[in-house]
Motif scaffolding. Sequence first.
Motif, short mmCIF file in Angstrom:
data_model
loop_
_atom_site.label_atom_id
_atom_site.label_comp_id
_atom_site.label_asym_id
_atom_site.label_seq_id
_atom_site.Cartn_x
_atom_site.Cartn_y
_atom_site.Cartn_z
N SER B 119 0.97 -1.19 0.05
CA SER B 119 0.12 0.02 -0.09
C SER B 119 0.82 1.22 -0.10
CB SER B 119 -1.07 -0.07 1.12
OG SER B 119 -1.53 -1.35 1.29
N PRO B 120 0.43 2.31 -0.68
CA PRO B 120 -0.43 2.45 -1.91
C PRO B 120 -0.20 1.56 -3.04
CG PRO B 120 0.68 4.41 -1.67
CD PRO B 120 1.29 3.78 -0.59
N ALA B 121 -1.50 1.24 -3.46
CA ALA B 121 -1.28 0.09 -4.54
C ALA B 121 -1.19 1.06 -5.89
CB ALA B 121 -2.42 -0.69 -4.72
N PRO B 150 2.88 -0.37 4.84
CA PRO B 150 2.06 -0.36 6.00
C PRO B 150 1.36 -1.57 6.23
CG PRO B 150 1.91 1.59 4.72
CD PRO B 150 2.58 0.60 3.91
N GLY B 151 1.31 -2.37 5.44
CA GLY B 151 0.32 -3.56 5.61
C GLY B 151 1.05 -4.59 6.53
N ARG B 154 -0.36 -3.49 10.18
CA ARG B 154 -2.10 -3.94 10.15
C ARG B 154 -1.98 -5.74 10.61
NH1 ARG B 154 -0.74 0.72 9.25
NH2 ARG B 154 -2.03 2.06 8.19
N ASN B 158 -3.66 -6.21 14.04
CA ASN B 158 -4.79 -6.42 14.03
C ASN B 158 -5.04 -7.99 13.92
OD1 ASN B 158 -6.13 -4.06 14.37
ND2 ASN B 158 -6.02 -3.66 12.29
N PRO B 354 -4.21 -8.02 1.64
CA PRO B 354 -3.53 -7.20 2.75
C PRO B 354 -4.80 -7.06 3.82
CG PRO B 354 -3.66 -5.81 1.02
CD PRO B 354 -4.25 -7.35 0.35
N GLN B 358 -5.30 -9.54 8.18
CA GLN B 358 -5.95 -9.28 9.48
C GLN B 358 -6.75 -9.90 10.30
OE1 GLN B 358 -6.27 -4.64 9.51
NE2 GLN B 358 -5.46 -4.78 7.35
N ARG B 359 -7.56 -10.68 9.27
CA ARG B 359 -8.79 -11.61 10.15
C ARG B 359 -8.68 -12.90 9.74
NH1 ARG B 359 -10.61 -6.15 8.56
NH2 ARG B 359 -10.91 -7.08 6.33
N LYS B 461 -5.62 2.28 13.83
CA LYS B 461 -5.77 1.72 12.74
C LYS B 461 -6.80 0.65 12.90
CE LYS B 461 -3.12 4.41 10.53
NZ LYS B 461 -3.69 5.38 9.58
#
Lengths: 427, 461
Positions: B119-121, B150-151, B154, B158, B354, B358-359, B461
């Motif tokens: 990111s940014p893509a 930044p990924g 996260r 998260n 990305p 996080q999940r 975030k």
Amino acid sequence: MKRLLLPLLALVSTPAFAQTIAITGGKVVIGDGSAPIERGTVVIANGRVIAAGSTVAIPAGAQRIDATGKWVTPGIVAGFSRIGLAGVDGVDESNDTAAKSSPFSASLDIALAVNPDVEAISVNRAAGVTRAVVSPDAGNAIFAGQGAVIDTGADHDPITRARAFQFVEFGQTGASRAGGSRPAIFATFRNALAEARDYQVGRLREDSLLKRADAAALVPVITGAQKLVVHAESATDILAVLSLKREYPTLSLVLVGVTEGWRVADRIAAAGVPVIASAVNDLPAAFDQIAATQSNVGRMKAAGVTVAIGMIDDDDTRQAMHGAQYAGNLVALTRVPGATGLSWNDAFAAITSKPALAIGMGSEIGSLQPGRRGDVVIWDGDPLEVTSGVEAVWIDGVRQPLDTRQTRLRARYAHPQEGNLPKAYDR
Amino acid sequence: MRTSWVLIAALLAGCTTGTGAKPAAVADKAAPPKVNADPYPSTYKPYPGVATAIRNVTIYDGEGGRFEKGVVFFSGGKIVSVGGPETPIPADVAVFDGAGKWVTPGIIDVHSHLGDYPSPAVAAHSDGNEATGPVRSEVWAEHSVWPQDPGFSRALANGGITTLQILPGSANLFGGRSVVLKNVYARTVQGMKFPGAPYGLKMACGENPKRVYGSRGQMPSTRMGNMAVNRQTWIRAAEYKRKIDKGETVTRDLQLETLAGVLSGDILVQNHCYRADEMAQVIDMAKEFGYKITAFHHAVEAYKIADLLKENGICAAMWADWWGFKMESYDAINENIPLVAQAGACAIVHSDDPNGIQRLYQEAAKALADGRRMGINISDEVAWEWLSFNPAKALGIADKTGSLKPGKMADVVLWNGNPLSVYTRPEKVWIDGALLYDANDPKLRPVSDFELGQPGEGDTK
């Protein structure tokens, strides 16, 4: 396994007119932001909600359904989606979301293109999504065309409200569609509205940039009779959209995406423009989303903005059911120091009544308040929890089948070994 | 270390150190330099940590074990002990009381493009597919990874991600080498590289390679073309390896070096493949050329051939409920992961995303619940293997991480509730015993160089 055996015949034998149904004993969620009601009752008749609460009289002759130990809620309303417009996204021939080389834009009307037979309809229905705001995708102009509100029922009449809104791209995508810059968006937009006014008074010039049909389609946008749903992500783009309201006071604006909304939340609130937000964007995925945070929705809500959850550009043809998971994630934030989330009640409203309100259909769908359409879901647990499942769905008071291609495949391959006959005979 | 760099070095150096049967005139010349099998070596060093104990928590140890009111103690970057409430805790260590909380091994994502699609893509960052030829086994993902993505943060804060494999994309039949990273920010990629992790080779079946090259009027444009180019390439690789094994002089060929590494078992095949029938084809191809497939990624139809995967010892890395985005994902079902696990095959939850990274714990929870609704009863603690131990196996690092066993890296997550719930988030994340994320301490929230000085810097975030 029991659910999947619900025969397809049930679909055929479903009465066209729903009977009176009383769902009793469950934990009832109205969907308007109020707290769940323990051991409540929901009554639906003639396709509408008659009553929902703790002290509800059950009409004589009503079919009683015991939901003790279950949750009973309004169906999920997909705040922004493209459900029904694609069979398989990557198969162009089956994908009607965008018209990249059509000479038309604002006049494109998705109402006749929504295909209730595509898998996205049944899969989302089985996951508790009963209504969806369905938008076209902008092809080669900033105006994408006219979206609809649909239901996900197993029938051939998906449209709840055709031409519910016009969709327009501002920000990064709008810039590319307008010719390469944000100033070009505003030039294009102002010209389009001016030409629509010309059309309205019978003075559309031969050399207008807009096709007649597109100019005609923008007339209800100018008058405010039709919502204008605008995609914008950055704080700057959001403020630019809000400024349209000063220039064109009659516009009925709705913002979609709004990743950086928290930075200008007070100004969105002051403008009274509802938001259908991407709920959990937290990456600077683009230069118009640098300040992305999952606290966005919570902070906007705290600032007084009407916020619903939508799924723009996030598998929006298929995965609207993830809205419930995202809403749960916003609840999770209430336990993260420094983050701003939503209470459970507000989070559930963000995927039911709030999208309905944003699109101007709050009196029709999105809650179990009396008079709303009879869209009811029984869950085996908390509907925002990822481990919960859907046990029953009614749309307009009609019980819906919950089997899908996926459940059929599941049954076929529950035991992957070869049998006496090839798998093609297992069904 | 299961796969040996020594072996690779010996293999690649064979032409210089082999036989002694070479003519004296050649032997008398200065010997050509030995091939360095690890020219971009890991410089990762565990960050300082303090001896730490967490008690009164529910523990999933990552290998199917569970302790109530349990204790985890780690020191010197390693797990020292894991057990029930009676587990002794040294008197002089930091102790966290975790009533109502859970402890698990850090989550491992076997399929990520963080850093090579950061990111940014924007196009300037698009470094994940060397889509200039269907065989690009010479490229290495680590040469694309931007450590400031930044990924990564996260995924840490998260998602509780402590280790991840960065793969080249799927435009090519042979996409290049993967790299396994510890999820720590560093100035260089070398500073993130998981010490001793074997390389992977990204391969891809199906729609992507045939579309990318077919649309250019180039081979492959069909699935049969995919297989033909694959087989011709393996023939070349086998010949290259044969020469090296015999001590013959060869001109170095980066493309074939990677493939020879696969044939000798040192590089693990990570194969993007959706459809059951194609996975079966690829399994036969692996037998034809004598290599092993470690894992099928995006194995949407794994449930149709779970028995075949078990029989061949191949892991399936899967999504919980992604479906329908292209033809080869049309037959996805929500019970894929539990069906594969039930068949006794190695099941992995992966992201390729990305946001999804996080999940992953929520994705495992979804799949587990869907499986239970069809009667597949897998316990929570066994299901956690999908998130840590099985991916560690598929990366060849299960002897180092992936479970809370004494002597392993202290890659640990303290969750603020049941980690198989949507309402739960990591509270603290340790990597090699160093506390690298703490929800209660804004200073322990990484801000990448890209984010510094920009709106939203340092936000939760």
